[in-house]
Design an enzyme around this catalytic site. Structure first.
Site, short mmCIF file in Angstrom:
data_model
loop_
_atom_site.label_atom_id
_atom_site.label_comp_id
_atom_site.label_asym_id
_atom_site.label_seq_id
_atom_site.Cartn_x
_atom_site.Cartn_y
_atom_site.Cartn_z
N HIS A 185 -1.71 11.00 -0.41
CA HIS A 185 -1.87 9.82 -1.26
C HIS A 185 -1.71 10.16 -2.74
O HIS A 185 -1.36 9.31 -3.53
CB HIS A 185 -3.27 9.23 -1.07
CG HIS A 185 -3.34 8.25 0.07
ND1 HIS A 185 -3.78 6.97 -0.09
CD2 HIS A 185 -3.01 8.37 1.36
CE1 HIS A 185 -3.73 6.35 1.07
NE2 HIS A 185 -3.27 7.18 1.97
N GLU B 80 0.82 -1.22 0.00
CA GLU B 80 0.00 0.00 0.00
C GLU B 80 0.85 1.27 0.00
O GLU B 80 1.66 1.48 0.90
CB GLU B 80 -0.92 0.00 1.24
CG GLU B 80 -1.90 1.17 1.21
CD GLU B 80 -2.94 1.13 2.34
OE1 GLU B 80 -3.14 0.06 2.95
OE2 GLU B 80 -3.54 2.18 2.58
N LYS C 33 -7.68 -0.50 11.26
CA LYS C 33 -7.05 -0.93 10.00
C LYS C 33 -5.78 -0.13 9.77
O LYS C 33 -4.74 -0.66 9.36
CB LYS C 33 -8.04 -0.76 8.83
CG LYS C 33 -7.57 -1.37 7.51
CD LYS C 33 -6.74 -0.44 6.66
CE LYS C 33 -6.31 -1.10 5.36
NZ LYS C 33 -5.42 -0.24 4.57
N ASP D 110 3.25 -14.53 11.92
CA ASP D 110 1.90 -14.87 11.46
C ASP D 110 0.99 -13.65 11.64
O ASP D 110 0.51 -13.38 12.73
CB ASP D 110 1.41 -16.06 12.29
CG ASP D 110 0.07 -16.59 11.84
OD1 ASP D 110 -0.70 -15.83 11.21
OD2 ASP D 110 -0.23 -17.76 12.13
P1 NDP Z 1 7.56 -23.72 15.48
O1 NDP Z 1 7.02 -25.02 15.91
O2 NDP Z 1 7.89 -23.53 14.05
O3 NDP Z 1 8.85 -23.35 16.30
C1 NDP Z 1 8.91 -23.48 17.68
C2 NDP Z 1 10.09 -24.36 18.00
O4 NDP Z 1 11.30 -23.63 17.83
C3 NDP Z 1 10.10 -24.80 19.42
O5 NDP Z 1 9.27 -25.91 19.61
C4 NDP Z 1 11.56 -25.13 19.64
O6 NDP Z 1 11.79 -26.46 19.23
C5 NDP Z 1 12.29 -24.22 18.65
N1 NDP Z 1 13.04 -23.19 19.35
C6 NDP Z 1 14.35 -22.88 19.12
N2 NDP Z 1 14.74 -21.91 19.94
C7 NDP Z 1 13.70 -21.59 20.73
C8 NDP Z 1 13.51 -20.64 21.77
N3 NDP Z 1 14.49 -19.86 22.19
N4 NDP Z 1 12.28 -20.54 22.32
C9 NDP Z 1 11.27 -21.30 21.91
N5 NDP Z 1 11.39 -22.24 20.94
C10 NDP Z 1 12.60 -22.39 20.35
O7 NDP Z 1 6.68 -22.51 15.88
P2 NDP Z 1 5.51 -22.25 16.91
O8 NDP Z 1 5.21 -23.36 17.83
O9 NDP Z 1 5.88 -20.95 17.53
O10 NDP Z 1 4.26 -22.09 15.94
C11 NDP Z 1 4.21 -21.03 15.04
C12 NDP Z 1 3.71 -21.50 13.71
O11 NDP Z 1 2.45 -22.15 13.85
C13 NDP Z 1 3.49 -20.37 12.76
O12 NDP Z 1 4.00 -20.75 11.51
C14 NDP Z 1 1.97 -20.24 12.71
O13 NDP Z 1 1.57 -19.71 11.49
C15 NDP Z 1 1.53 -21.65 12.89
N6 NDP Z 1 0.18 -21.93 13.40
C16 NDP Z 1 -0.63 -20.96 13.93
C17 NDP Z 1 -1.88 -21.28 14.45
C18 NDP Z 1 -2.71 -20.19 15.06
O14 NDP Z 1 -2.28 -19.06 15.11
N7 NDP Z 1 -3.91 -20.47 15.54
C19 NDP Z 1 -2.37 -22.66 14.43
C20 NDP Z 1 -1.43 -23.60 13.88
C21 NDP Z 1 -0.21 -23.24 13.38
P3 NDP Z 1 12.97 -27.31 19.88
O15 NDP Z 1 13.02 -26.96 21.33
O16 NDP Z 1 12.56 -28.71 19.64
O17 NDP Z 1 14.20 -26.88 19.17
#
Ligand code: NDP
Length: 424
Positions: free
Chosen positions: A377, A83, A262, A278
């Site tokens: 704009h 935009e 918005k 997200d």
């Molecule tokens: P991810 O599962 O992609 O990442 C989180 C993982 O990152 C953790 O489980 C951990 O895994 C790792 N990690 C590494 N460093 C850290 C840290 N310092 N702190 C925390 N975690 C760390 O992401 P999210 O669980 O955050 O989910 C986000 C995604 O889910 C987005 O893509 C979103 O679009 C999607 N989503 C959204 C929904 C909604 O909004 N309602 C529903 C479903 C999906 P490990 O410890 O194993 O390394």
């Protein structure tokens, strides 16, 4: 602000010169300078792994709003938006607010909430007390389902339960550290579903994260020095009073409140997208939070303090933003955006984004109560039309200038005529 930053003429520079300025001002490392100069984007192979049925990648403009001061630190904020005038408005607001001392922010909390909805419950009171009695056991089951987040110092920390109509809703509250936490919470929730059924003798309908992230509220505030609002003090005071009125108006009328919000999301989404987060989650949470007082209201509050000549702005909203997870590590442009912001942690990024929302709202409301939105704009609209008509390079500025000079309507037909003329 130890270092004096130089943003002089940033707007008028070539793309690569702007990247150079970012570097010279200390906002970019060598690696990302090269990446941005080459305009390296999401590789096709990665894109194909990210979603289903991919046929390519889809580009959007990547811009910078300089001059942000947030919690006494300088920022150049990366924004991705299609935009026109969003980045210009945001940059203007950042400059004025920066001259007034910048933004201060508070992370009110940073936890995510998920829920399991149960039904066919015979005795709600008993079911709730059974859940609370077994709280520690349920929390342990949740944490055992995602031990790595516990190892990082986070994990499930509380459980609440309430009866709404025919449902018994169990809320799980977790510290998700640097993640947004959707996958972390969904894994935990799906694991506690069955134990909850057993404890309550009910059936579970679903288990899912809530985007109404009321335990991840962030507040951004600023105090605008009113004399910066115009060259005459009288006009400045009048403008400050009108901005206060505009914020009041947005609390009272849903038609205005929706547009007001918005405008806030114009800025917020642009940074949320640039940082690979997200934006649907942030929008959904923010819009739900706008109804926290029982009706949909504008999310910002502006008050004019006549005794100090300060215009005070405030924006509080859920900002469950992440610095890891999702597509954050996959997209080189997102990595560049993080580099420009100094690789902030999730809390700092949430503060930056909330401040951008407040800045964007200031710019929009100030324009609305003074010159009107179309004034700013028009030039940008003329640019878009010139591009659409096929103008290239220097032709674009010439066409825009000639069209604005002519006083003719800004439409494609007039743009085409001028483009033909200058080509002859
Ligand atoms: P991810 O599962 O992609 O990442 C989180 C993982 O990152 C953790 O489980 C951990 O895994 C790792 N990690 C590494 N460093 C850290 C840290 N310092 N702190 C925390 N975690 C760390 O992401 P999210 O669980 O955050 O989910 C986000 C995604 O889910 C987005 O893509 C979103 O679009 C999607 N989503 C959204 C929904 C909604 O909004 N309602 C529903 C479903 C999906 P490990 O410890 O194993 O390394």
């Amino acid at each position: 602000n130890q270092k004096k930053l130089n943003w002089l003429g940033f707007q008028k520079k070539e793309r690569t010169e702007r990247i150079q300025m970012l570097k010279d001002n200390g906002f970019l490392t060598e690696e990302f300078e090269q990446l941005l100069k080459k305009n390296e984007n999401l590789p096709l192979e990665t894109a194909n792994q990210m979603t289903e049925n991919g046929i390519g990648t889809f580009a959007l403009p990547f811009s910078i709003a300089p001059n942000f001061i947030i919690d006494e630190k300088d920022y150049a904020v990366p924004m991705v938006t299609e935009e026109p005038s969003v980045v210009a408005g945001c940059s203007y607001a950042a400059k004025i607010i920066g001259k007034s001392g910048g933004f201060t922010t508070k992370i009110l909390d940073r936890k995510m909430i998920g829920q399991v909805a149960l039904y066919d419950i015979l005795d709600f009171e008993n079911a709730i007390s059974m859940i609370l009695e077994n709280k520690n056991e349920i929390l342990k089951i949740a944490n055992d389902a995602h031990p790595s987040i516990v190892a990082r110092g986070g994990g499930a920390i509380n459980i609440e339960a309430k009866n709404i109509d025919e449902f018994l809703i169990v809320y799980l509250i977790a510290d998700v550290k640097e993640a947004m936490g959707a996958n972390i919470l969904n894994t935990m929730l799906e694991t506690i579903k069955m134990p909850l059924e057993n404890i309550t003798n009910g059936k579970s309908l679903m288990a899912i994260l809530s985007n109404y992230a009321t335990e991840s509220l962030v507040k951004a505030e600023c105090e605008v020095n009113v004399k910066l609002l115009s060259s005459s003090m009288e006009t400045s005071i009048e403008t400050a009073k009108k901005i206060e009125l505009a914020s009041k108006f947005a609390k009272l009328d849903i038609y205005r409140a929706t547009t007001h919000n918005k405008g806030i999301f114009n800025g917020i989404d642009a940074v949320v997208i640039a940082t690979g987060n997200d934006w649907r989650a942030i929008e959904a949470g923010g819009n739900a939070f706008a109804v926290k007082n029982g009706k949909y209201e504008g999310l910002t509050t502006w008050t004019f303090d006549e005794s100090t000549n300060k215009l005070k702005g405030e924006l509080t909203l859920p900002m469950p933003i992440a610095s890891v997870g999702g597509s954050i590590g996959l997209n080189p442009s997102v990595k560049a955006a993080f580099n420009i912001l100094g690789n902030p942690d999730a809390r700092t990024l949430a503060s930056i984004i909330t401040s951008v929302g407040l800045a964007q709202n200031f710019a929009a409301v100030k324009a609305l109560v003074t010159t009107g939105i179309q004034h700013g704009h028009m030039k940008l609209q003329a640019r878009s039309l010139a591009l659409f008509a096929g103008a290239k390079g220097k032709e674009i500025d010439i066409v825009v200038e000639k069209l604005l000079e002519s006083g003719k309507s800004i439409n494609l037909e007039n743009v085409k005529v001028i483009l033909e003329e200058i080509k002859i």
